[in-house]
Design a protein around this motif. Structure first.
Motif, PDB file in Angstrom:
ATOM      1  N   SER A  97       1.099   5.242  -2.270  1.00 55.67           N
ATOM      2  CA  SER A  97       1.817   6.452  -1.874  1.00 55.67           C
ATOM      3  C   SER A  97       3.178   6.528  -2.527  1.00 55.67           C
ATOM      4  O   SER A  97       3.846   7.555  -2.486  1.00 55.67           O
ATOM      5  CB  SER A  97       1.985   6.491  -0.351  1.00 55.67           C
ATOM      6  OG  SER A  97       2.694   5.347   0.097  1.00 55.67           O
ATOM      7  N   GLU A  98       3.599   5.423  -3.159  1.00 57.98           N
ATOM      8  CA  GLU A  98       4.886   5.416  -3.835  1.00 57.98           C
ATOM      9  C   GLU A  98       4.781   6.143  -5.175  1.00 57.98           C
ATOM     10  O   GLU A  98       3.769   6.067  -5.860  1.00 57.98           O
ATOM     11  CB  GLU A  98       5.365   3.981  -4.067  1.00 57.98           C
ATOM     12  CG  GLU A  98       5.484   3.173  -2.791  1.00 57.98           C
ATOM     13  CD  GLU A  98       5.896   1.736  -3.080  1.00 57.98           C
ATOM     14  OE1 GLU A  98       6.654   1.529  -4.048  1.00 57.98           O
ATOM     15  OE2 GLU A  98       5.454   0.842  -2.360  1.00 57.98           O
ATOM     16  N   GLN A  99       5.849   6.844  -5.533  1.00 55.18           N
ATOM     17  CA  GLN A  99       5.871   7.567  -6.811  1.00 55.18           C
ATOM     18  C   GLN A  99       6.174   6.582  -7.926  1.00 55.18           C
ATOM     19  O   GLN A  99       7.258   6.003  -7.975  1.00 55.18           O
ATOM     20  CB  GLN A  99       6.938   8.666  -6.784  1.00 55.18           C
ATOM     21  CG  GLN A  99       7.022   9.473  -8.063  1.00 55.18           C
ATOM     22  CD  GLN A  99       5.747  10.265  -8.340  1.00 55.18           C
ATOM     23  OE1 GLN A  99       5.120  10.767  -7.434  1.00 55.18           O
ATOM     24  NE2 GLN A  99       5.382  10.358  -9.596  1.00 55.18           N
ATOM     25  N   VAL A 100       5.195   6.362  -8.816  1.00 54.09           N
ATOM     26  CA  VAL A 100       5.376   5.420  -9.908  1.00 54.09           C
ATOM     27  C   VAL A 100       6.015   6.150 -11.086  1.00 54.09           C
ATOM     28  O   VAL A 100       5.529   7.187 -11.512  1.00 54.09           O
ATOM     29  CB  VAL A 100       4.029   4.811 -10.329  1.00 54.09           C
ATOM     30  CG1 VAL A 100       4.225   3.834 -11.464  1.00 54.09           C
ATOM     31  CG2 VAL A 100       3.374   4.119  -9.141  1.00 54.09           C
ATOM     32  N   PRO A 101       7.118   5.652 -11.645  1.00 50.68           N
ATOM     33  CA  PRO A 101       7.742   6.324 -12.783  1.00 50.68           C
ATOM     34  C   PRO A 101       6.885   6.193 -14.025  1.00 50.68           C
ATOM     35  O   PRO A 101       5.861   5.511 -14.031  1.00 50.68           O
ATOM     36  CB  PRO A 101       9.074   5.567 -12.934  1.00 50.68           C
ATOM     37  CG  PRO A 101       8.805   4.213 -12.356  1.00 50.68           C
ATOM     38  CD  PRO A 101       7.827   4.433 -11.233  1.00 50.68           C
ATOM     39  N   THR A 102       7.329   6.882 -15.103  1.00 50.77           N
ATOM     40  CA  THR A 102       6.570   6.829 -16.349  1.00 50.77           C
ATOM     41  C   THR A 102       6.535   5.422 -16.922  1.00 50.77           C
ATOM     42  O   THR A 102       5.690   5.117 -17.753  1.00 50.77           O
ATOM     43  CB  THR A 102       7.179   7.782 -17.376  1.00 50.77           C
ATOM     44  OG1 THR A 102       8.567   7.460 -17.543  1.00 50.77           O
ATOM     45  CG2 THR A 102       7.058   9.225 -16.908  1.00 50.77           C
ATOM     46  N   SER A 103       7.419   4.559 -16.540  1.00 49.71           N
ATOM     47  CA  SER A 103       7.378   3.159 -16.929  1.00 49.71           C
ATOM     48  C   SER A 103       8.108   2.357 -15.864  1.00 49.71           C
ATOM     49  O   SER A 103       9.034   2.845 -15.224  1.00 49.71           O
ATOM     50  CB  SER A 103       8.017   2.936 -18.308  1.00 49.71           C
ATOM     51  OG  SER A 103       9.381   3.288 -18.276  1.00 49.71           O
ATOM     52  N   GLY A 104       7.686   1.128 -15.676  1.00 47.43           N
ATOM     53  CA  GLY A 104       8.335   0.294 -14.680  1.00 47.43           C
ATOM     54  C   GLY A 104       7.326  -0.469 -13.862  1.00 47.43           C
ATOM     55  O   GLY A 104       6.117  -0.362 -14.059  1.00 47.43           O
ATOM     56  N   PRO A 105       7.807  -1.284 -12.923  1.00 50.29           N
ATOM     57  CA  PRO A 105       6.893  -2.110 -12.130  1.00 50.29           C
ATOM     58  C   PRO A 105       6.040  -1.284 -11.182  1.00 50.29           C
ATOM     59  O   PRO A 105       6.456  -0.245 -10.681  1.00 50.29           O
ATOM     60  CB  PRO A 105       7.857  -3.028 -11.357  1.00 50.29           C
ATOM     61  CG  PRO A 105       9.144  -2.258 -11.289  1.00 50.29           C
ATOM     62  CD  PRO A 105       9.215  -1.485 -12.564  1.00 50.29           C
ATOM     63  N   CYS A 106       4.828  -1.769 -10.948  1.00 54.42           N
ATOM     64  CA  CYS A 106       3.900  -1.111 -10.029  1.00 54.42           C
ATOM     65  C   CYS A 106       4.002  -1.732  -8.646  1.00 54.42           C
ATOM     66  O   CYS A 106       4.347  -2.911  -8.503  1.00 54.42           O
ATOM     67  CB  CYS A 106       2.463  -1.250 -10.535  1.00 54.42           C
ATOM     68  SG  CYS A 106       2.061  -0.199 -11.928  1.00 54.42           S
ATOM     69  N   PRO A 107       3.680  -0.978  -7.604  1.00 55.55           N
ATOM     70  CA  PRO A 107       3.597  -1.569  -6.266  1.00 55.55           C
ATOM     71  C   PRO A 107       2.490  -2.618  -6.221  1.00 55.55           C
ATOM     72  O   PRO A 107       1.538  -2.590  -7.010  1.00 55.55           O
ATOM     73  CB  PRO A 107       3.265  -0.369  -5.367  1.00 55.55           C
ATOM     74  CG  PRO A 107       3.623   0.839  -6.167  1.00 55.55           C
ATOM     75  CD  PRO A 107       3.422   0.465  -7.598  1.00 55.55           C
ATOM     76  N   GLY A 108       2.587  -3.542  -5.288  1.00 56.02           N
ATOM     77  CA  GLY A 108       1.579  -4.580  -5.153  1.00 56.02           C
ATOM     78  C   GLY A 108       0.276  -4.040  -4.595  1.00 56.02           C
ATOM     79  O   GLY A 108       0.196  -2.931  -4.065  1.00 56.02           O
ATOM     80  N   LEU A 109      -0.770  -4.842  -4.702  1.00 57.42           N
ATOM     81  CA  LEU A 109      -2.076  -4.469  -4.167  1.00 57.42           C
ATOM     82  C   LEU A 109      -2.048  -4.520  -2.639  1.00 57.42           C
ATOM     83  O   LEU A 109      -1.304  -5.310  -2.047  1.00 57.42           O
ATOM     84  CB  LEU A 109      -3.150  -5.413  -4.695  1.00 57.42           C
ATOM     85  CG  LEU A 109      -3.486  -5.304  -6.178  1.00 57.42           C
ATOM     86  CD1 LEU A 109      -4.378  -6.464  -6.601  1.00 57.42           C
ATOM     87  CD2 LEU A 109      -4.185  -3.983  -6.485  1.00 57.42           C
ATOM     88  N   PRO A 110      -2.852  -3.701  -1.982  1.00 59.05           N
ATOM     89  CA  PRO A 110      -2.929  -3.773  -0.513  1.00 59.05           C
ATOM     90  C   PRO A 110      -3.404  -5.151  -0.061  1.00 59.05           C
ATOM     91  O   PRO A 110      -4.194  -5.817  -0.739  1.00 59.05           O
ATOM     92  CB  PRO A 110      -3.950  -2.691  -0.156  1.00 59.05           C
ATOM     93  CG  PRO A 110      -3.987  -1.775  -1.333  1.00 59.05           C
ATOM     94  CD  PRO A 110      -3.699  -2.626  -2.522  1.00 59.05           C
ATOM     95  N   SER A 111      -2.921  -5.592   1.087  1.00 62.05           N
ATOM     96  CA  SER A 111      -3.293  -6.909   1.603  1.00 62.05           C
ATOM     97  C   SER A 111      -4.748  -6.920   2.065  1.00 62.05           C
ATOM     98  O   SER A 111      -5.289  -5.901   2.505  1.00 62.05           O
ATOM     99  CB  SER A 111      -2.386  -7.301   2.766  1.00 62.05           C
ATOM    100  OG  SER A 111      -2.528  -6.366   3.825  1.00 62.05           O
TER     101      SER A 111
END
Length: 819
Positions: A97-111
């Motif tokens: 649900s987080e807005q991922v920028p055009t480049s940068g770190p990704c959120p982690g995988l769901p637990s």
């Protein structure tokens, strides 16, 4: 995770012999359904893979079939959660649900929560609590994901094992349940159990984690942090390679092993896909969704796993469309080293596209405006010599700038993406090809024909795009007006940026063909209609036929535009009833192509037939919603796209009322060729309809401006300089016929062989043939994009630029000399 997996699976090749023998006999009993092992490594690229640094992956690719994987899902960056959920559902999906920028770190995988802790080596039930929320998150995207689809590929009553959190996300059902789950691959001390885990289910999905992002290049000397980042990536890559080697060695006989990039963090990149097993040896992967050798999309993998397992899709949930049944196929290739170099080049081409294309369009548009403004200022004045020079410069500038799009396509004849400085090479080659086309256009035997140089440029553009489409659309890959593999919206046919360019080129080529036919056979509407109709039919078939272009929006836009042009040539008045028929003609033809594609996929299975299937099963709403949303969002794609609708409206007003807006040069040109205004109106109609019905929206119209505006300017200024007698007594389009009395049955003086279909002449207009600007003859054309050339008769009396003396046809040889 990667390091642990590597240690454990190095020992798996020497696992328990009885277990291996039992699995082998079972595999022989079910020879038609292959065991499948899917290995995912986030961020893996072909530039990472060499025989020295990744020997196991290199061997897997060398003996199997390899390809570039377009991992594009919902956002600009595909994070690991996005990729695993896409495999889960067989459709594009988002995992955060987080807005991922055009480049940068990704959120982690769901637990992932293990419900029963049996042992560290035994797969047991688990659950992903976030799964229902992820399903809710994806509802607005309208891709109709089929949650839990991949898990059913094992077959009725058969199990599927997930190893690692990403694999759990791929095999979870809508409630988040994962029946067989291991957090990681077994370690070396438990190799026998590990071998059993890999063979206990016919479908095994393994998440080897994601590679650390590569260090960004900055400056001539790498910083310490960049060196450390590269070292971390090299260590992780080596561990992943050892894990892949252990998995391949432990795979059951007859298994199909799939290695795929699961994500492209930290920025959009093309990934890796390798399929090794029966039917996949020493080849390049392709699919019906791309029609490109060596190119596969991530949504191809799930239906292919069903095919390998000989499993049928279960009944889809309400409101969900079944994915298209397909299987990845392998085509022949040369050496693996050459194939890898080409696939690295594909990613390089897309990086050039991403980084330069926006600035290129801005520079191109500004440069065109500045170039024509400088010509107008440097050569201003009303003298005959000055007018001729100005028109000559306008013509040369127009055909050069109008040839730039096709020049960038022709640049693809050379592998510029595999050489140093690829961006400089691409655009340098594009401008060089444009210069060659412009020289031929201005120096060829058609140079004295007012329609000649612009028509030649349009004809070359049309021919190059059409031939490219019929041979696989290779030249468009990576070109600024072509196809982007990273956007993954289209891999064959005519790209969104090229569709209105193609339409413009087709209409102007048909106009030139009609003018040439009338020049050869004055007054022969049949000859002109045959010539223009032939161009129209060929252009539409290439654009809309499922096996070639399969372009829905472009065909809907181009067919009415061609019919307007052909009606003018045939002297058919467009009544309201005929106008309605013309308006729906494109939709009718596309519908016919789509139904034919659905009923006879052998003609070239495409999204046309897929859409018909969605309509028949009540699942087309999501596709339509997505297309409409994409069209509307195009208005805010860049800061300058809102200007394009303004240009379209202003151009339409200029076409409708040129005399009221005092566009003297344009009115003069229309008085000498009734076909000019109609042809330019047809171009405008195709571009506007393309904007309204194509999912790329205003971007399609914007891409047409670089060719439509300069070629329109060239046509207007060249036709305007014809002698007034051509408008009064010539019987061919553009004043190309013999001056003098018209033959029996010819149209009235000044008709140009075509009855105008435009509005009636305004009050006070001059009669045709008066030698003055005739607003009533200003059929359907473009704006007076250049200063008025000192009035209609600014050139020497009775003479226009490139016009022959009275009694001689334009371009004819002097008396007594051969033409």
């Amino acid at each position: 995770m990667i390091a642990t997996a590597a240690v454990g699976l190095t020992a798996l090749a020497s696992g328990v012999v009885p277990a291996a023998a039992a699995a082998e006999s079972q595999g022989q009993a079910r020879a038609s359904a292959h065991p499948v092992i899917v290995i995912g490594i986030g961020g893996l690229r072909w530039s990472d893979i060499t025989a020295a640094t990744t020997p196991a992956i290199w061997r897997l690719a060398g003996t199997g079939a390899a390809g570039t994987l377009a991992t594009t899902t919902i956002g600009p960056v595909t994070c690991p959660a996005d990729a695993w959920l896409t495999l889960n559902s067989g459709a594009r999906a988002s995992g955060s649900s987080e807005q991922v920028p055009t480049s940068g770190p990704c959120p982690g995988l769901p637990s992932v929560e293990r419900l029963v802790l049996l042992s560290h080596t035994a797969a047991g039930p688990a659950r992903i609590p976030a799964m229902p929320g992820l399903i809710q998150l994806n509802r607005p995207f309208s891709y109709s994901p089929w949650w839990g689809l991949l898990g059913s590929a094992a077959g009725a009553g058969r199990c599927a094992t997930a190893i690692g959190p990403g694999a759990a996300l791929a095999l979870a059902n809508p409630a988040g349940d994962v029946p067989h789950y291991l957090p990681a691959l077994p370690s070396a001390s438990r190799s026998a159990s590990g071998l059993t885990v890999l063979r206990q289910c016919p479908l095994t999905v393994i998440d080897l984690g994601a590679l650390p992002p590569p260090a960004a290049a900055s400056g001539s000397r790498p910083r310490a942090s960049a060196i450390q980042t590269q070292a971390s990536r090299a260590v992780a890559l080596s561990a992943a390679d050892r894990a892949v080697g252990g998995i391949v060695a432990a795979a059951p006989p007859g298994a199909i092993v799939v290695l795929a990039s699961t994500g492209d963090e930290p920025g959009p990149h093309l990934g890796v896909v390798v399929v090794n097993g029966p039917g996949y040896r020493n080849g390049l992967l392709t699919s019906t969704s791309t029609r490109q050798p060596g190119v596969v999309v991530i949504t191809d993998l799930t239906p292919s796993i069903f095919s390998w397992r000989h499993a049928r899709f279960p009944a889809p949930p309400a409101g969900t469309a079944a994915p298209t049944a397909l299987t990845l196929t392998a085509v022949g290739r040369g050496s693996l080293a050459a194939a890898v170099k080409a696939m690295i080049g594909q990613d390089t081409a897309d990086q050039v596209y991403r980084s330069i294309v926006g600035w290129f369009f801005l520079f191109y548009g500004v440069a065109e405006a500045v170039l024509f403004a400088l010509i107008a200022l440097a050569l201003r004045g009303g003298g005959a010599q000055r007018v001729r020079r100005r028109v000559a410069w306008y013509s040369a500038a127009a055909v050069f700038t109008g040839a730039v799009p096709v020049g960038t396509f022709l640049a693809g004849l050379l592998p510029w993406e595999q050489w140093p400085h690829p961006g400089l090479l691409l655009y340098g080659l594009g401008f060089a090809w444009a210069a060659v086309i412009a020289v031929v256009a201005m120096a060829g035997p058609w140079r004295r024909d007012p329609f000649g140089p612009p028509g030649f440029t349009a004809a070359v553009t049309l021919a190059v795009i059409a031939i490219d489409v019929m041979t696989g659309s290779r030249l468009q890959i990576g070109a600024p007006f072509g196809l982007s593999l990273l956007e993954a919206g289209r891999f064959y046919g005519v790209g969104n940026n090229a569709v209105c360019i193609y339409a413009t080129a087709g209409i102007l080529t048909a106009t030139w063909a009609a003018a040439a036919a009338l020049r050869r056979r004055p007054g022969s509407r049949r000859a002109a209609l045959t010539a223009a109709g032939g161009v129209a039919v060929a252009s539409v078939v290439v654009l809309g036929w499922p096996g070639f272009g399969a372009k829905v929006g472009g065909t809907i836009a181009l067919v009415p535009a061609f019919l307007v042009l052909l009606a003018a040539i045939a002297e058919v008045r467009i009544t309201p009833r005929r106008g309605l028929i013309i308006g729906v003609s494109g939709i009718a033809l596309v519908s016919a192509f789509a139904v034919l594609d659905y009923l006879v996929p052998a003609i070239g299975a495409s999204h046309l037939g897929t859409f018909v299937g969605q309509v028949l099963h009540g699942h087309a709403g999501g596709t339509l919603h997505r297309k409409v949303s994409s069209n509307l969002q195009s208005l805010t794609k860049t800061w300058y796209t809102p200007v394009v609708p303004v240009v379209a409206v202003v151009t339409g007003l200029m076409l409708a009322w040129p005399s009221r807006l005092r566009l003297r040069t344009f009115v003069a040109a229309c008085s000498r060729s009734a076909l000019l205004r109609t042809s330019l109106f047809a171009v405008w109609l195709a571009v506007v309809l393309g904007w309204l019905v194509d999912d790329s929206g205003v971007s399609a119209a914007a891409s047409a401006l670089p060719i439509a505006l300069p070629l329109a300017i060239a046509l207007v200024v060249r036709v305007a300089q014809l002698p007034a007698e051509c408008g009064a007594g010539a019987v061919t389009v553009g004043g190309q016929g013999q001056a003098g009395p018209p033959p029996t049955g010819a149209q009235p003086r000044g008709s140009g062989g075509v009855r105008p279909s435009g509005p009636p002449p305004p009050a006070g207009a001059q009669p045709p043939g008066s030698g003055r600007s005739d607003p009533a003859r200003a059929g359907l054309g473009v704006a007076d994009a250049v200063p008025a050339e000192g009035g209609v008769d600014a050139a020497a009396p009775g003479r226009g630029v490139d016009a022959a003396p009275p009694g001689r046809r334009i371009g004819a040889s002097p008396p007594g000399r051969a033409g």
